[in-house]
Scaffold this active site. Structure first.
Site, PDB file in Angstrom:
ATOM      1  N   CYS A   2     -22.566 -24.751 -15.451  1.00 17.52           N
ATOM      2  CA  CYS A   2     -21.997 -25.187 -14.166  1.00 17.52           C
ATOM      3  C   CYS A   2     -20.485 -25.381 -14.256  1.00 17.52           C
ATOM      4  O   CYS A   2     -19.785 -25.323 -13.252  1.00 17.52           O
ATOM      5  CB  CYS A   2     -22.638 -26.488 -13.717  1.00 17.52           C
ATOM      6  SG  CYS A   2     -24.420 -26.408 -13.769  1.00 17.52           S
TER       7      CYS A   2
ATOM      8  N   HIS B 150     -18.532 -28.425  -7.665  1.00 15.53           N
ATOM      9  CA  HIS B 150     -19.618 -27.500  -8.008  1.00 15.53           C
ATOM     10  C   HIS B 150     -20.828 -27.908  -7.172  1.00 15.53           C
ATOM     11  O   HIS B 150     -21.160 -29.088  -7.077  1.00 15.53           O
ATOM     12  CB  HIS B 150     -19.925 -27.596  -9.505  1.00 15.53           C
ATOM     13  CG  HIS B 150     -21.295 -27.116  -9.855  1.00 15.53           C
ATOM     14  ND1 HIS B 150     -21.731 -25.854  -9.534  1.00 15.53           N
ATOM     15  CD2 HIS B 150     -22.335 -27.734 -10.480  1.00 15.53           C
ATOM     16  CE1 HIS B 150     -22.978 -25.719  -9.945  1.00 15.53           C
ATOM     17  NE2 HIS B 150     -23.377 -26.840 -10.513  1.00 15.53           N
TER      18      HIS B 150
ATOM     19  N   ASN C  94     -27.812 -23.853  -5.711  1.00 11.66           N
ATOM     20  CA  ASN C  94     -26.873 -24.007  -6.818  1.00 11.66           C
ATOM     21  C   ASN C  94     -26.706 -22.662  -7.509  1.00 11.66           C
ATOM     22  O   ASN C  94     -27.648 -22.154  -8.124  1.00 11.66           O
ATOM     23  CB  ASN C  94     -27.435 -25.070  -7.779  1.00 11.66           C
ATOM     24  CG  ASN C  94     -26.572 -25.312  -9.003  1.00 11.66           C
ATOM     25  OD1 ASN C  94     -25.711 -24.504  -9.329  1.00 11.66           O
ATOM     26  ND2 ASN C  94     -26.816 -26.414  -9.682  1.00 11.66           N
TER      27      ASN C  94
HETATM   28  O1  UT7 Z   1     -25.599 -28.028 -11.829  1.00  9.35           O
HETATM   29  C1  UT7 Z   1     -26.313 -29.072 -12.406  1.00  9.35           C
HETATM   30  C2  UT7 Z   1     -27.728 -28.753 -12.065  1.00  9.35           C
HETATM   31  N1  UT7 Z   1     -28.651 -29.788 -11.958  1.00  9.35           N
HETATM   32  C3  UT7 Z   1     -28.493 -30.918 -11.234  1.00  9.35           C
HETATM   33  O2  UT7 Z   1     -27.478 -31.239 -10.718  1.00  9.35           O
HETATM   34  C4  UT7 Z   1     -29.731 -31.736 -11.116  1.00  9.35           C
HETATM   35  C5  UT7 Z   1     -29.456 -33.164 -10.755  1.00  9.35           C
HETATM   36  N2  UT7 Z   1     -30.703 -33.803 -10.368  1.00  9.35           N
HETATM   37  C6  UT7 Z   1     -31.241 -33.591  -9.178  1.00  9.35           C
HETATM   38  O3  UT7 Z   1     -30.689 -32.900  -8.362  1.00  9.35           O
HETATM   39  C7  UT7 Z   1     -32.541 -34.291  -8.874  1.00  9.35           C
HETATM   40  O4  UT7 Z   1     -32.932 -35.071  -9.994  1.00  9.35           O
HETATM   41  C8  UT7 Z   1     -33.682 -33.324  -8.486  1.00  9.35           C
HETATM   42  C9  UT7 Z   1     -33.410 -32.750  -7.123  1.00  9.35           C
HETATM   43  C10 UT7 Z   1     -33.823 -32.219  -9.504  1.00  9.35           C
HETATM   44  C11 UT7 Z   1     -35.010 -34.052  -8.450  1.00  9.35           C
HETATM   45  O5  UT7 Z   1     -34.930 -35.151  -7.569  1.00  9.35           O
HETATM   46  P1  UT7 Z   1     -35.445 -36.571  -8.017  1.00  9.35           P
HETATM   47  O6  UT7 Z   1     -35.280 -37.438  -6.866  1.00  9.35           O
HETATM   48  O7  UT7 Z   1     -34.738 -36.937  -9.277  1.00  9.35           O
HETATM   49  O8  UT7 Z   1     -36.978 -36.317  -8.280  1.00  9.35           O
HETATM   50  P2  UT7 Z   1     -37.832 -36.504  -9.613  1.00  9.35           P
HETATM   51  O9  UT7 Z   1     -37.510 -35.486 -10.625  1.00  9.35           O
HETATM   52  O10 UT7 Z   1     -37.763 -37.949 -10.016  1.00  9.35           O
HETATM   53  O11 UT7 Z   1     -39.280 -36.213  -9.067  1.00  9.35           O
HETATM   54  C12 UT7 Z   1     -39.872 -37.027  -8.045  1.00  9.35           C
HETATM   55  C13 UT7 Z   1     -41.214 -36.436  -7.683  1.00  9.35           C
HETATM   56  C14 UT7 Z   1     -42.087 -36.123  -8.882  1.00  9.35           C
HETATM   57  O12 UT7 Z   1     -43.423 -36.395  -8.506  1.00  9.35           O
HETATM   58  P3  UT7 Z   1     -44.128 -37.773  -8.921  1.00  9.35           P
HETATM   59  O13 UT7 Z   1     -44.090 -37.824 -10.413  1.00  9.35           O
HETATM   60  O14 UT7 Z   1     -43.314 -38.850  -8.278  1.00  9.35           O
HETATM   61  O15 UT7 Z   1     -45.495 -37.629  -8.345  1.00  9.35           O
HETATM   62  C15 UT7 Z   1     -41.922 -34.631  -9.067  1.00  9.35           C
HETATM   63  O16 UT7 Z   1     -43.048 -34.038  -9.672  1.00  9.35           O
HETATM   64  O17 UT7 Z   1     -41.000 -35.176  -7.008  1.00  9.35           O
HETATM   65  C16 UT7 Z   1     -41.809 -34.173  -7.638  1.00  9.35           C
HETATM   66  N3  UT7 Z   1     -41.107 -32.890  -7.500  1.00  9.35           N
HETATM   67  C17 UT7 Z   1     -41.284 -32.097  -6.432  1.00  9.35           C
HETATM   68  N4  UT7 Z   1     -42.035 -32.213  -5.348  1.00  9.35           N
HETATM   69  C18 UT7 Z   1     -41.962 -31.221  -4.438  1.00  9.35           C
HETATM   70  C19 UT7 Z   1     -40.225 -32.322  -8.342  1.00  9.35           C
HETATM   71  N5  UT7 Z   1     -39.808 -31.168  -7.830  1.00  9.35           N
HETATM   72  C20 UT7 Z   1     -40.449 -31.001  -6.654  1.00  9.35           C
HETATM   73  C21 UT7 Z   1     -40.421 -29.987  -5.681  1.00  9.35           C
HETATM   74  N6  UT7 Z   1     -41.189 -30.145  -4.587  1.00  9.35           N
HETATM   75  N7  UT7 Z   1     -39.642 -28.897  -5.783  1.00  9.35           N
END
Ligand code: UT7
Length: 349
Positions: free
Chosen positions: A114, A276, A306
């Site tokens: 990134c 970014h 992204n």
């Molecule tokens: O360029 C750098 C690239 N990366 C980043 O910048 C990533 C930075 N982080 C993020 O953007 C966020 O952490 C995410 C968008 C990736 C995830 O959001 P979050 O609020 O941190 O969610 P989480 O990983 O804590 O997951 C929450 C829930 C989980 O379910 P349970 O365990 O609560 O039942 C995941 O399994 O959301 C679930 N989940 C989804 N549900 C529907 C994870 N991905 C998805 C999805 N659709 N695509």
């Protein structure tokens, strides 16, 4: 003192638009979840068997050269940033050199994910400041959709990423109104695996335990891609989203303030911040933390997801096209991502 400036800019976005609803059809996700957590509505996917990271980069580069009024023979150095190269080696720099029929100039491949574009910009800026080169082509391109896990297992990563390319031509600044003022680069590998594409690779299992990867017990070879990796489909990017998010919202503001401080500016002097495009929530967090107005921050992740090394030049291009970045404006580019790596560039446009 010799300074560099942006002399041309070009982008390429594949035609195919993939909406959140399209992804709902192949994995357990929802438009609501994706929009709420990331702000993304749709992204672009390149055409398999017709396009690649280097072909997209070459189109963006050709457009940047046209914008700068340059011919292939004018380019004296290439810098190509990507985390999704056509080949493990050689890098995309030489493929771009071949595609654009450039001279036998140096081609440097940058692997800072990134932050790749900011790292590349910093290298280009230093080469021009030193007087070594006069027309540098800097490209960021990604073909993420070729290597993502389109099952529910990969949903936390897959829904975020999109394909595309952006390029700049950097030249010595003749006009003192337009120049790159500074670049600042950082890294900390303590959480290197928090956002990583580990297999296939030459790590030999040393960082994460050989057992997981099933390295064959033979004297030579077999460690790059094992049968067990294939059986377990252990060859997709993985991400600890919360770890990335937590560091991003600290490091982005820090490196933006570092850029402003180094040049004697305040946050209020900034005409445009182009972060970014990692996650709209991250951008909004940075905006709030720095007290920036809506018109001081540019976001287009809603439309493209992204695009990693390509996201900054694509956003910069659109901000310029929309008249939101104008001559002599103070523009800050900033990144954070896998590595972790982060950086900023302050530009008088
Ligand atoms: O360029 C750098 C690239 N990366 C980043 O910048 C990533 C930075 N982080 C993020 O953007 C966020 O952490 C995410 C968008 C990736 C995830 O959001 P979050 O609020 O941190 O969610 P989480 O990983 O804590 O997951 C929450 C829930 C989980 O379910 P349970 O365990 O609560 O039942 C995941 O399994 O959301 C679930 N989940 C989804 N549900 C529907 C994870 N991905 C998805 C999805 N659709 N695509």
């Amino acid at each position: 003192m010799l300074r560099s400036k942006v002399a041309g800019i070009g982008i390429y976005l594949p035609e195919k638009v993939v909406t959140n609803h399209d992804l709902e059809r192949v994995m357990d996700t929802s438009d609501e979840w994706i929009q709420e957590r990331t702000g993304i509505r749709e992204r672009r996917y390149a055409k398999k068997h017709e396009e690649s990271t280097s072909t997209m980069g070459a189109i963006a580069a050709r457009r940047a050269m046209d914008d700068a009024g340059l011919e292939p023979a004018d380019i004296d150095f290439v810098i190509f940033a990507t985390l999704s190269p056509d080949y493990f080696f050689p890098g995309c720099g030489v493929l771009l050199q071949r595609a654009l029929k450039l001279g036998d100039v140096g081609a440097l491949d940058v692997r800072n994910q990134c932050s790749g574009f900011i790292y590349g910009l910093s290298v280009a800026d230093q080469f021009i400041r030193s007087g070594m080169y006069k027309n540098i082509l800097l490209v960021g391109a990604e073909f993420h959709s070729a290597g993502l896990d389109f099952t529910t297992r990969g949903r936390n990563v897959t829904v975020i990423f999109g394909d595309g390319a952006g390029a700049l031509v950097l030249q010595p600044a003749g006009d003192q109104d337009s120049m790159i003022l500074s670049t600042h680069l950082h890294s900390n590998g303590a959480q290197a695996e928090a956002l990583a594409y580990i297999n296939p690779g030459c790590h030999g299992g040393v960082h994460l335990g050989t057992e997981r990867f099933g390295y064959p017990n033979q004297e030579f070879g077999g460690a790059f891609l094992t049968q067990k990796m294939i059986e377990n489909e252990d060859y997709y990017p993985n991400m600890d989203g919360q770890a990335v998010f937590k560091s991003a919202v600290v490091k982005f503001p820090e490196v933006i303030l570092e850029a402003l401080d180094a040049n004697g500016f305040q946050v209020s002097d900034l005409d445009m911040l182009i972060p970014h495009q990692a996650n709209l929530r991250i951008s909004q967090f940075i905006q709030k933390k720095l007290g920036l107005r809506d018109d001081q921050v540019y976001n287009n992740i809603m439309r493209y997801g992204n695009t990693t090394a390509a996201s900054i030049p694509i956003a910069l291009y659109e901000a310029v096209q929309e008249g939101k970045v104008k001559k002599s404006n103070l523009v800050c580019l900033a990144s954070f991502g896998s590595g972790f790596t982060w950086g900023s560039a302050l530009i008088k446009w």
